[in-house]
Design a protein around this motif. Structure first.
Motif: not given
Length: 121
Positions: A5-13, A87-94, A117-121
């Motif tokens: 079980v993963e946790s901690g993803g979300g929106l990151v600038q 921005f290139a780090d945006t992905a689903v992390y498994y 994990v979504t990297v966006s401004s």
């Protein structure tokens, strides 16, 4: 049965940081390597980082110097810390773990459900 079980993803600038965790549970005798992979839309799943039971680590070139993988063997948990996100780090992390469920048995690969994990401004 083994569950990850993963946790901690979300929106990151851009330029921000992330902290992911993954905990393995179930019929676990021992865990060899634990690692992280990611998949962006339209791309194949790619390796990010791995940490072996002895603590040695390996990273993809794209994250080397920015991401750090660690683990807590007592809690069957691995962590992925990332800095200077792009921005290139945006992905689903498994999360991935090589688990042996019984003494003398080999190791099988198990996967978590993924965390976005979504990297966006």
């Amino acid at each position: 049965q083994v569950q990850l079980v993963e946790s901690g993803g979300g929106l990151v600038q851009p330029g921000g940081s992330l902290r992911l965790s993954c905990t393995a549970s179930g019929s676990i005798f021992s865990i060899n390597a634990m690692g992280w992979y990611r998949q962006s839309p339209g791309k194949q799943r790619e390796f990010v980082a791995v940490i072996r039971s002895g603590g040695s680590t390996m990273y993809a070139e794209s994250v080397k110097g920015r991401f750090t993988i660690s683990r807590d063997n007592a809690k069957n948990t691995t962590f992925l810390l990332g800095n200077s996100l792009k921005f290139a780090d945006t992905a689903v992390y498994y999360c991935n773990a090589q688990v042996s469920t019984r003494r003398g048995w080999g190791f099988d690969d198990y996967w978590g459900q993924g965390t976005q994990v979504t990297v966006s401004s």
